[in-house]
Scaffold this motif. Structure first.
Motif, short mmCIF file in Angstrom:
data_model
loop_
_atom_site.label_atom_id
_atom_site.label_comp_id
_atom_site.label_asym_id
_atom_site.label_seq_id
_atom_site.Cartn_x
_atom_site.Cartn_y
_atom_site.Cartn_z
N GLY A 37 23.36 56.19 47.24
CA GLY A 37 22.62 56.81 46.14
C GLY A 37 23.52 57.13 44.96
N ALA A 38 24.70 57.66 45.24
CA ALA A 38 25.65 57.99 44.17
C ALA A 38 26.10 56.72 43.44
N ASN A 42 25.36 55.76 39.44
CA ASN A 42 26.42 55.35 38.51
C ASN A 42 26.13 53.99 37.90
N LEU A 43 25.68 53.05 38.70
CA LEU A 43 25.34 51.73 38.17
C LEU A 43 24.17 51.81 37.19
N TYR A 44 23.20 52.67 37.49
CA TYR A 44 22.06 52.86 36.59
C TYR A 44 22.53 53.39 35.24
N GLN A 45 23.42 54.37 35.25
CA GLN A 45 23.94 54.93 34.00
C GLN A 45 24.67 53.87 33.18
N ILE A 46 25.44 53.03 33.85
CA ILE A 46 26.17 51.96 33.17
C ILE A 46 25.19 50.96 32.56
N ALA A 47 24.21 50.55 33.35
CA ALA A 47 23.21 49.59 32.86
C ALA A 47 22.42 50.17 31.71
N ILE A 56 30.68 50.48 26.30
CA ILE A 56 30.98 50.80 27.70
C ILE A 56 32.47 50.62 27.92
N VAL A 57 33.09 51.70 28.37
CA VAL A 57 34.54 51.68 28.59
C VAL A 57 34.87 51.21 30.00
N GLY A 58 34.00 51.33 30.92
CA GLY A 58 34.27 50.93 32.29
C GLY A 58 33.00 50.42 32.90
N PRO A 59 32.89 50.00 34.01
CA PRO A 59 33.96 49.69 34.94
C PRO A 59 34.53 48.30 34.67
N ALA A 60 35.73 48.12 35.04
CA ALA A 60 36.37 46.82 34.92
C ALA A 60 35.95 45.94 36.09
N ARG A 61 36.30 44.70 36.02
CA ARG A 61 35.97 43.76 37.09
C ARG A 61 36.49 44.25 38.44
N GLU A 62 37.68 44.80 38.44
CA GLU A 62 38.26 45.31 39.69
C GLU A 62 37.47 46.51 40.23
N ASP A 63 36.95 47.33 39.32
CA ASP A 63 36.12 48.46 39.74
C ASP A 63 34.85 47.96 40.43
N LEU A 64 34.25 46.94 39.85
CA LEU A 64 33.03 46.39 40.43
C LEU A 64 33.32 45.76 41.80
N ARG A 65 34.47 45.13 41.93
CA ARG A 65 34.85 44.57 43.24
C ARG A 65 35.04 45.70 44.26
N ALA A 66 35.60 46.82 43.83
CA ALA A 66 35.78 47.96 44.73
C ALA A 66 34.43 48.53 45.16
N ILE A 67 33.50 48.61 44.22
CA ILE A 67 32.15 49.09 44.54
C ILE A 67 31.50 48.15 45.55
N LEU A 68 31.64 46.86 45.33
CA LEU A 68 31.07 45.89 46.25
C LEU A 68 31.68 46.04 47.65
#
Length: 98
Positions: A37-38, A42-47, A56-68
């Motif tokens: 849910g968290a 966060n993804l909703y706020q970014i979108a 948009i300052v973040g997330p970077a590609r590496e951040d998205l890989r970490a989320i995945l």
């Protein structure tokens, strides 16, 4: 769990084809759902920011890989809990790791 409660849960589970999840497993599932849910919020706020044209300052590609990676780990954890719960009902007791 008191004997009478155990027998009641057991009878109910078999008569109604239910498999209640033990408290520890249920707590782990609830934590996983809260984490997902968290991440979703966060993804909703970014979108939302991206769709309104905000910078948009973040997330970077590496951040998205970490989320995945986190989402995949949660998925695997939930699958493991479900598998353990099914095995418990099939063999009649909980197997502990050694």
């Amino acid at each position: 769990m008191p004997s009478a409660t155990y027998v009641s849960v057991l009878l109910r589970a078999h008569l109604r084809n239910l498999a209640p999840i033990p408290k520890d497993e249920l707590l782990a599932l609830k934590r996983s759902v809260a984490e997902l849910g968290a991440i979703g919020r966060n993804l909703y706020q970014i979108a939302r920011a991206a769709n309104t044209g905000d910078r948009i300052v973040g997330p970077a590609r590496e951040d998205l890989r970490a989320i995945l990676k986190v989402c995949e780990a949660l998925r695997d954890n939930v699958k493991g809990l479900i598998r353990a719960n099914v095995n418990t009902w099939e063999i009649g007791h909980v197997e502990t790791e050694r």
